[in-house]
Design an enzyme around this catalytic site. Structure first.
Site, PDB file in Angstrom:
ATOM      1  N   CYS A   1      15.026  17.838 -25.785  1.00  0.00           N
ATOM      2  CA  CYS A   1      15.673  18.880 -26.448  1.00  0.00           C
ATOM      3  C   CYS A   1      15.524  19.299 -27.880  1.00  0.00           C
ATOM      4  CB  CYS A   1      17.369  18.641 -26.138  1.00  0.00           C
ATOM      5  SG  CYS A   1      17.778  18.849 -24.271  1.00  0.00           S
TER       6      CYS A   1
ATOM      7  N   CYS B   1     -13.009  17.183 -44.289  1.00  0.00           N
ATOM      8  CA  CYS B   1     -14.100  17.237 -45.454  1.00  0.00           C
ATOM      9  C   CYS B   1     -13.290  16.011 -46.518  1.00  0.00           C
ATOM     10  CB  CYS B   1     -14.064  18.407 -46.156  1.00  0.00           C
ATOM     11  SG  CYS B   1     -12.473  19.214 -46.214  1.00  0.00           S
TER      12      CYS B   1
END
Lengths: 713, 301
Positions: A163, A175
């Site tokens: 929920c 990178c």
């Protein structure tokens, strides 16, 4: 046993306790405590399931196990152990994965109550769905360090596990990992990739360059080159820490406008060095020569393991000393090169293994509260089963075990337990593939085990292999899934259904993930103001459609992404807590896990130095590869031509903390945090940790917070 | 002294590689220093029913240097509700001795000793041999004497009891707060209980008074009469107006039940260990676990 003693229980409860069949999922830290309590209370019909075997680091809290039982299945061993103090209980133990299709509805329907003592989100979500589907009450639990929590889940009565949204782990651009590491965690991830590249199964995330063999002039992958050189430690050391760095430095523009720049190691080490390190304490920072020795020695040991491996590859495991030494040495040598703070073996293990601290007392308190909740559930007193939190320290009222005021109602927009719920899937329909949809969205994010997917009555993914649907390589648009398309997803096993609305969205910023999920279409655009965070100073790229590789680091037990420390239970409930507000979700926590690194995107630097997309991939390293679109050219995404233009910009802004002592001894000095106090730096992984506190709250959680996303039970 | 020593502990202050591996997940919480301090610690644990077993388990797992399990009594049938260290068919045996083998198995690095001499018969310097004393399942008069003695010798003391699913503990670690019999003055039936206290306080006071009057704890065999007796004690407390508020508690106050021995045992063990981890809760001296409200709360009483 209490149930055999007249008067110990209210008369109405005595028989209920003796006859109610209970399923305990997980026989780790919490599981051992719960099993002990159930057996002592006189519960007569129990089943326990766990897929793990016992490890030495379990023994400080999983008290049903001893040193002799290391390596044995937890479920069977726990059973044998409790039968020793109560031989009259009927326990059925399963050594297996609760997500296995053989534990379907027929299995779950046997039980009056299910107790989760798990360490990962996936299994928790799965059991949550099974219990909702079979309408069986579930008690969910977790601990982390001093803290913990117990939650009651019942269909249409309470919040379910899903929920409230669970936090998604922190991403690292690839990178950064390859070229511009700034923090120890970047080097750790790199070191684990390096392990994977040299010894692992999955060699998609390449961090070491191709190498040319002298005689043939043929280019070999680092793996093949290592093999061709018989995994010679010294040669590998030279290749990885000299040649590869040269390679980076030769890409002139790579470091042009950056303060980050690798600095070559002194050539005195080129042929390796010998320096004893075995006697050193794990919390101590060693010298560069010691790390170099450790690196070379670890290669030798790992090579032997590789030779003995039947599979022909190794899975990294933080509990293997050689593997761990490899990562520690690689991390720290790279840290020296990039001028990053050196970390102790102890601290690197925390980060590399995402280890969550775990103590017996927190598990015992949670294990006791679970069984008290269990009694209330079996009495039918659901409103008395509020979520209970174990705090690290008492609040100002002195409370350390605190409950919500009421049992929280189910969320009407929950995609799991509400029929009204639907998900908006925001993706670039021109590039997002059906395979990515299944792997990243359905399996990884939504924890669906056996998906059937329909769009307008047309099946695009089937859980039945006989259907021979092969749309995986198609993009959404190629499969005619467009903006506004409604996708219907069904998991027969979990009896889980969800409707998805496709929202086409081009990427405007590079740090955007491959896909995003929302509960509402209106939310999609709000999200467009992205926090730029640190990616900005990292790799700023102009242009539209560039993508980066993101590396996610998570805990996992087994091959799945598992051991998230669970943060995950962390739920909105806390708002109801008057002054508690913290919380950890104490999830799980377990240590018997492997870390896995996920990459959600791939970036590459091509010849003209723009970053361009190479087929997005999803890869789990070193886990099972579910991923067949292993693009060959992705392997080469490492190349940057020298004479490239400059539209590859990296913003400055990082401090020049780049200093390496050049003295002959090769000692380098780094601030010594070797006290061994639990300390994990801000490697950014804190996102994993859901600890929130008010000012009145104490130090200890702050500690835990630092210790963050490591993981137990 | 009638005692058994089953194993030799590790050297004080040094952690072997093996110990580092076993304790790894907790060292990541309290550090190597915390672990080293713990491994130099000598604990006296009085009372080896279910609650004592839990406390012993937690301290042994965490790796204290030594623990002395002190209990003069024989195993009772009620121990089967919560005492997981005692093997079945140990009815005629002394509790501490019957627990020893399994207690030691939890962690071979800890020196575990069984001691069957009653604490009342020890001289007053006995407690000074230990860094910390934890007492469970004694009579209030014994707690009073023990608290006075530990206070005099500046030995940290925890006192804990579990009644069914309800439990409490008292800590005397700063030697400043009230003594046990000042908090619960009803041990001799003369004084009355304090005013303006939380419900669990009066419940505890009633249970302790019951124990003084009947010379035993409330018992499952006699649960009905015992509940009547408890009700009459509680209604004799002038401070209490809403006697019905206690009704929900009465059905679950007999013998030690494992969920609460688990909770109180862990709370006590952790609070004790916190005293050497600089994490002590010093402003409070009493802790109650309220099983109806699911609340574990410290008080200063």
């Amino acid at each position: 046993m209490a149930a055999n003693i007249v008067g110990a229980f209210k008369p109405s409860m005595q028989n209920v306790v003796k006859t109610s069949k209970i399923l305990l999922v997980g026989a780790g830290g919490i599981g051992c405590e719960v099993l002990k309590n159930l057996v002592l209370m006189g519960f007569g019909e129990l089943e326990v399931i766990d897929l793990d075997t016992i490890e030495i680091s379990n023994l400080n809290r999983q008290f049903l196990f001893s040193k002799d039982s290391v390596g044995k299945p937890k479920s069977h061993t726990a059973k044998e152990s409790v039968l020793r103090f109560n031989p009259n209980v009927n326990i059925n133990s399963h050594y297996g994965d609760i997500m296995d299709t053989k534990y379907g509805s027929a299995f779950f329907n046997k039980f009056k109550l299910v107790i989760n003592a798990l360490d990962n989100k996936r299994a928790r979500s799965h059991v949550n769905r099974m219990c909702l589907s079979c309408d069986i009450p579930l008690i969910e639990s977790g601990t982390m360090g001093y803290s913990g929590q117990v939650e009651f889940i019942k269909k249409d009565f309470s919040l379910c596990y899903e929920c409230s949204p669970k936090p998604v782990p922190k991403d690292y651009p690839m990178c950064t990992i390859r070229n511009t590491p700034k923090e120890p965690i970047h080097c750790i991830i790199w070191a684990k990739f390096l392990f994977s590249q040299l010894f692992g199964e999955n060699t998609e995330e390449l961090v070491s360059m191709e190498e040319t063999e002298d005689e043939t002039e043929e280019k070999l992958s680092a793996r093949d080159w290592a093999k061709a050189n018989n995994y010679d430690g010294q040669k590998l050391f030279k290749k990885i820490f000299y040649d590869d760095i040269d390679y980076l430095l030769n890409m002139r523009d790579l470091y042009k406008s950056k303060s980050i720049k690798p600095r070559k190691l002194d050539y005195v080490y080129l042929n390796g060095v010998k320096s004893e390190y075995a006697h050193e304490e794990e919390s101590k920072i060693l010298t560069l020569p010691q790390y170099i020795s450790m690196f070379i020695d670890s290669i030798t040991s790992i090579k032997e393991k590789l030779d003995q491996s039947k599979k022909g590859y190794l899975n990294w495991d933080k509990d293997d000393d050689d593997f761990m030494n490899f990562v520690v040495a690689s991390t720290n040598i790279r840290s020296v090169i990039f001028g990053i703070e050196i970390k102790s073996h102890f601290n690197i293990k925390s980060m590399a293994g995402n280890i969550i601290p775990a103590i017996p007392t927190a598990n015992a308190i949670i294990g006791g509260q679970i069984v008290i909740h269990g009694l209330r559930v079996l009495e039918g007193k659901y409103p008395r089963c509020q979520t209970v939190y174990l705090r690290g320290m008492p609040n100002h009222k002195g409370e350390i075990i605190v409950k919500d005021k009421i049992v929280q109602k189910p969320s009407p927009t929950c995609t799991t337990c509400s029929t009204e719920g639907h998900i908006v899937l925001a993706v670039n329909t021109f590039t997002f593939t059906i395979r990515q949809f299944e792997d990243l969205v359905l399996r990884q994010r939504l924890n669906i085990v056996a998906p059937d997917v329909l769009i307008d009555g047309r099946m695009i993914i089937s859980s039945d292999e006989d259907d021979e649907l092969d749309l995986y390589s198609k993009t959404f648009s190629e499969a005619n899934i467009l903006h506004g398309s409604k996708i219907s997803v069904d998991d027969f096993l979990q009896n889980y259904r969800v409707q998805m609305l496709v929202h086409h969205k081009m990427k405007v910023s590079d740090e955007q993930p491959e896909f995003e999920l929302f509960n509402n279409s209106d939310d999609v655009d709000k999200e467009d103001d992205f926090e730029q965070e640190e990616y900005d100073d990292e790799c700023h790229i102009d242009g539209e459609d560039h993508k980066f590789i993101y590396v996610k680091q998570e805990e996992s037990s087994n091959e799945e992404m598992a051991n998230e420390s669970d943060e995950d239970n962390f739920s909105s409930v806390e708002e109801e807590l008057e002054e508690t507000e913290l919380f950890v979700d104490a999830g799980a926590v377990n240590d018997a896990s492997e870390t896995c690194i996920k990459i959600t995107n791939v970036c590459s630097i091509t010849e003209d130095n723009t970053l361009s997309i190479i087929e997005e991939q999803s890869a789990e390293v070193p886990a099972d590869s579910q991923d067949e679109n292993n693009e060959d050219d992705a392997k080469d995404n490492f190349e940057i031509e020298d004479d490239a233009k400059d539209n590859f910009e990296i913003e400055d802004g990082a401090k020049d903390n780049f200093e390496i002592e050049d003295d002959a001894k090769g000692d380098f000095e780094i601030e010594d945090d070797a006290k061994g106090d639990f300390e994990i730096e801000d490697d950014g992984n804190e996102t994993n940790l859901e600890l929130k506190r008010k000012a009145e709250d104490n130090v200890d959680t702050t500690e835990t917070k630092k210790s963050r996303s490591s993981t137990d039970e | 002294m009638d005692s058994e020593i089953s194993n030799n502990g590790a050297d004080v202050g040094k952690l072997s590689k093996d110990e580092l591996k076993v304790y790894d997940r907790q060292i990541r919480l309290w550090g190597h220093d915390g672990q080293k301090k713990l491994s130099s610690w000598n604990v006296l644990l009085i009372g080896l029913q279910g609650l004592g077993a839990e406390i012993a388990k937690n301290l042994i797992l965490c790796g204290v240097h030594s623990i002395t399990l002190k209990d003069p009594s024989d195993v009772s049938i009620l121990d089967r509700c919560s005492q997981f260290l005692i093997p079945p068919d140990s009815e005629q045996r002394n509790r501490a001795k019957a627990s020893l083998t399994n207690a030691q198995k939890l962690n071979p690095n800890v020196k575990v000793t069984a001691d069957t001499k009653p604490i009342d018969e020890e001289d007053e310097h006995f407690v000074t041999k230990f860094d910390i004393v934890i007492a469970t399942e004694c009579f209030p008069a014994t707690y009073k004497k023990l608290n006075e003695n530990c206070r005099k010798n500046q030995v940290k003391l925890f006192i804990a009891d579990v009644f069914g699913l309800f439990g409490y503990f008292v800590q005397d670690i700063t030697f400043e707060h009230n003594l046990y019999h000042e908090i619960f003055p009803n041990y001799d039936q003369r004084s009355n209980v304090s005013e303006n206290c939380p419900l669990p306080y009066y419940l505890t006071s009633a249970l302790l008074r019951f124990q003084c009057e009947s010379n035993r704890k409330p018992n499952p065999d006699t649960c009905e009469e015992d509940v009547e007796e408890l009700k009459s004690i509680i209604s004799s407390f002038e401070q209490i107006t809403d006697i019905e508020a206690y009704d929900e508690y009465f059905g679950e106050l007999f013998c030690e039940m494992s969920p609460t021995t688990s909770i109180i045992g862990a709370m006590v063990a952790q609070a004790a260990m916190n005293t050497i981890m600089d994490k002590t809760v010093e402003d409070f001296n009493v802790f109650f676990y309220d099983h109806v409200e699911h609340r574990g709360q410290y008080f200063k009483l």
